[in-house]
Design a protein around this motif. Sequence first.
Motif, PDB file in Angstrom:
ATOM      1  N   GLN A   2      21.851 -45.281  58.192  1.00  0.00           N
ATOM      2  CA  GLN A   2      22.612 -45.692  59.517  1.00  0.00           C
ATOM      3  C   GLN A   2      23.993 -46.235  59.094  1.00  0.00           C
ATOM      4  O   GLN A   2      24.124 -47.023  58.117  1.00  0.00           O
ATOM      5  CB  GLN A   2      21.931 -46.799  60.294  1.00  0.00           C
ATOM      6  N   TRP A   3      24.781 -45.255  59.344  1.00  0.00           N
ATOM      7  CA  TRP A   3      26.306 -45.683  59.185  1.00  0.00           C
ATOM      8  C   TRP A   3      26.966 -46.537  60.284  1.00  0.00           C
ATOM      9  O   TRP A   3      26.549 -46.397  61.153  1.00  0.00           O
ATOM     10  CB  TRP A   3      26.972 -44.383  58.604  1.00  0.00           C
ATOM     11  N   GLN A   4      28.123 -47.369  59.718  1.00  0.00           N
ATOM     12  CA  GLN A   4      28.945 -48.020  60.589  1.00  0.00           C
ATOM     13  C   GLN A   4      30.547 -47.755  60.393  1.00  0.00           C
ATOM     14  O   GLN A   4      30.805 -47.586  59.379  1.00  0.00           O
ATOM     15  CB  GLN A   4      28.616 -49.421  60.445  1.00  0.00           C
ATOM     16  N   LEU A   5      31.131 -47.879  61.676  1.00  0.00           N
ATOM     17  CA  LEU A   5      32.358 -47.998  61.504  1.00  0.00           C
ATOM     18  C   LEU A   5      32.968 -49.293  61.849  1.00  0.00           C
ATOM     19  O   LEU A   5      32.292 -50.215  62.605  1.00  0.00           O
ATOM     20  CB  LEU A   5      33.016 -47.155  62.677  1.00  0.00           C
ATOM     21  N   VAL A   6      33.774 -49.899  60.777  1.00  0.00           N
ATOM     22  CA  VAL A   6      33.974 -51.394  61.059  1.00  0.00           C
ATOM     23  C   VAL A   6      35.596 -51.475  61.029  1.00  0.00           C
ATOM     24  O   VAL A   6      36.528 -51.211  60.241  1.00  0.00           O
ATOM     25  CB  VAL A   6      33.526 -52.218  59.987  1.00  0.00           C
ATOM     26  N   GLU A   7      36.111 -51.903  62.257  1.00  0.00           N
ATOM     27  CA  GLU A   7      37.567 -52.509  62.268  1.00  0.00           C
ATOM     28  C   GLU A   7      37.818 -53.743  61.875  1.00  0.00           C
ATOM     29  O   GLU A   7      37.155 -54.458  61.966  1.00  0.00           O
ATOM     30  CB  GLU A   7      38.030 -52.185  63.878  1.00  0.00           C
ATOM     31  N   SER A   8      39.045 -53.949  61.257  1.00  0.00           N
ATOM     32  CA  SER A   8      39.601 -55.014  61.017  1.00  0.00           C
ATOM     33  C   SER A   8      40.914 -54.871  61.082  1.00  0.00           C
ATOM     34  O   SER A   8      41.701 -53.992  61.273  1.00  0.00           O
ATOM     35  CB  SER A   8      39.092 -55.360  59.526  1.00  0.00           C
ATOM     36  N   GLY A   9      41.737 -56.258  61.029  1.00  0.00           N
ATOM     37  CA  GLY A   9      43.155 -56.561  60.841  1.00  0.00           C
ATOM     38  C   GLY A   9      43.656 -56.888  62.231  1.00  0.00           C
ATOM     39  O   GLY A   9      45.152 -57.151  62.255  1.00  0.00           O
ATOM     40  N   GLY A  10      42.943 -57.333  63.145  1.00  0.00           N
ATOM     41  CA  GLY A  10      43.424 -57.636  64.565  1.00  0.00           C
ATOM     42  C   GLY A  10      43.746 -59.156  64.362  1.00  0.00           C
ATOM     43  O   GLY A  10      43.603 -59.687  63.441  1.00  0.00           O
ATOM     44  N   GLY A  11      44.405 -59.586  65.516  1.00  0.00           N
ATOM     45  CA  GLY A  11      44.684 -61.031  65.472  1.00  0.00           C
ATOM     46  C   GLY A  11      45.681 -61.147  66.490  1.00  0.00           C
ATOM     47  O   GLY A  11      46.091 -60.451  67.345  1.00  0.00           O
ATOM     48  N   VAL A  39      35.194 -36.179  72.987  1.00  0.00           N
ATOM     49  CA  VAL A  39      33.965 -37.256  73.144  1.00  0.00           C
ATOM     50  C   VAL A  39      33.785 -37.442  71.718  1.00  0.00           C
ATOM     51  O   VAL A  39      33.474 -36.712  70.844  1.00  0.00           O
ATOM     52  CB  VAL A  39      32.852 -36.577  73.850  1.00  0.00           C
ATOM     53  N   TYR A  40      33.950 -38.778  71.310  1.00  0.00           N
ATOM     54  CA  TYR A  40      33.568 -39.225  70.124  1.00  0.00           C
ATOM     55  C   TYR A  40      32.452 -39.872  70.046  1.00  0.00           C
ATOM     56  O   TYR A  40      32.006 -41.032  70.817  1.00  0.00           O
ATOM     57  CB  TYR A  40      34.913 -40.306  69.733  1.00  0.00           C
ATOM     58  N   PRO A  41      31.600 -39.505  69.354  1.00  0.00           N
ATOM     59  CA  PRO A  41      30.170 -39.720  69.314  1.00  0.00           C
ATOM     60  C   PRO A  41      30.145 -41.220  68.495  1.00  0.00           C
ATOM     61  O   PRO A  41      28.774 -41.812  68.870  1.00  0.00           O
ATOM     62  CB  PRO A  41      29.176 -38.496  68.793  1.00  0.00           C
ATOM     63  N   TYR A  42      30.573 -41.529  67.520  1.00  0.00           N
ATOM     64  CA  TYR A  42      30.553 -42.710  66.907  1.00  0.00           C
ATOM     65  C   TYR A  42      31.328 -43.836  66.826  1.00  0.00           C
ATOM     66  O   TYR A  42      32.837 -43.242  66.928  1.00  0.00           O
ATOM     67  CB  TYR A  42      30.497 -42.311  65.349  1.00  0.00           C
ATOM     68  N   TRP A  43      31.255 -44.890  67.283  1.00  0.00           N
ATOM     69  CA  TRP A  43      32.340 -46.025  67.613  1.00  0.00           C
ATOM     70  C   TRP A  43      32.029 -47.312  66.700  1.00  0.00           C
ATOM     71  O   TRP A  43      30.834 -47.365  66.261  1.00  0.00           O
ATOM     72  CB  TRP A  43      32.150 -46.331  69.070  1.00  0.00           C
ATOM     73  N   GLY A  44      33.023 -47.860  66.562  1.00  0.00           N
ATOM     74  CA  GLY A  44      32.941 -49.234  65.811  1.00  0.00           C
ATOM     75  C   GLY A  44      32.846 -50.541  67.105  1.00  0.00           C
ATOM     76  O   GLY A  44      32.877 -49.919  68.205  1.00  0.00           O
ATOM     77  N   GLN A  45      32.807 -51.605  66.514  1.00  0.00           N
ATOM     78  CA  GLN A  45      32.639 -52.712  67.507  1.00  0.00           C
ATOM     79  C   GLN A  45      33.971 -53.186  67.937  1.00  0.00           C
ATOM     80  O   GLN A  45      34.049 -54.083  68.965  1.00  0.00           O
ATOM     81  CB  GLN A  45      31.808 -53.861  66.795  1.00  0.00           C
ATOM     82  N   GLY A  46      35.040 -52.833  67.616  1.00  0.00           N
ATOM     83  CA  GLY A  46      36.378 -53.043  68.017  1.00  0.00           C
ATOM     84  C   GLY A  46      36.861 -54.308  67.342  1.00  0.00           C
ATOM     85  O   GLY A  46      36.255 -55.268  66.770  1.00  0.00           O
ATOM     86  N   THR A  47      38.269 -54.612  67.282  1.00  0.00           N
ATOM     87  CA  THR A  47      38.935 -55.681  66.771  1.00  0.00           C
ATOM     88  C   THR A  47      39.935 -56.135  68.055  1.00  0.00           C
ATOM     89  O   THR A  47      40.507 -55.355  68.353  1.00  0.00           O
ATOM     90  CB  THR A  47      39.685 -55.373  65.558  1.00  0.00           C
ATOM     91  N   GLN A  48      40.062 -57.365  68.226  1.00  0.00           N
ATOM     92  CA  GLN A  48      41.131 -57.944  69.266  1.00  0.00           C
ATOM     93  C   GLN A  48      42.296 -57.985  68.807  1.00  0.00           C
ATOM     94  O   GLN A  48      42.678 -58.584  67.683  1.00  0.00           O
ATOM     95  CB  GLN A  48      40.515 -59.490  69.679  1.00  0.00           C
ATOM     96  N   VAL A  49      43.484 -57.421  69.496  1.00  0.00           N
ATOM     97  CA  VAL A  49      44.691 -57.401  69.402  1.00  0.00           C
ATOM     98  C   VAL A  49      45.391 -58.388  70.236  1.00  0.00           C
ATOM     99  O   VAL A  49      45.316 -57.743  71.587  1.00  0.00           O
ATOM    100  CB  VAL A  49      45.337 -56.214  68.959  1.00  0.00           C
TER     101      VAL A  49
END
Length: 123
Positions: free
Chosen positions: A1-10, A109-119
């Motif tokens: 199972q693959w994942q997209l992971v966002e980072s860098g928010g703040g 339509v993007y089928p794969y999504w990360g969990q998000g990062t807050q900006v």
Amino acid sequence: QWQLVESGGGLVQPGGSLRLSCAASGRTLDPYVIGWFRQAPGKEREGVSCISRSGASTNYADSVKGRFTISRDNAKNTVYLQMNSLTPEDTAVYYCAADTGLRCVLSSVYPYWGQGTQVTVSS
């Protein structure tokens, strides 16, 4: 199972900059168009930018043109969103998403999504 992971928010002050990263685990990003999307409280999700598989083609929402830059480093399996001249209107949760289509189109339509990062842009 693959994942997209966002980072860098703040939290950043108006006029400041942030660089978001979208990394993949369990699969390479090479075969995918990658898009960045955002959703502010009480608003619909909107497409921000996308980049083609090779990185040769990009698209931007009018609201971020000239301020945001999307790029990808397939060797690092990562896509970046450089955000400059940030305003409070850019405050949102930012998501990266992957599409198997051939073209960089924000309305796809993007089928794969990360969990998000807050900006958050605030003084």
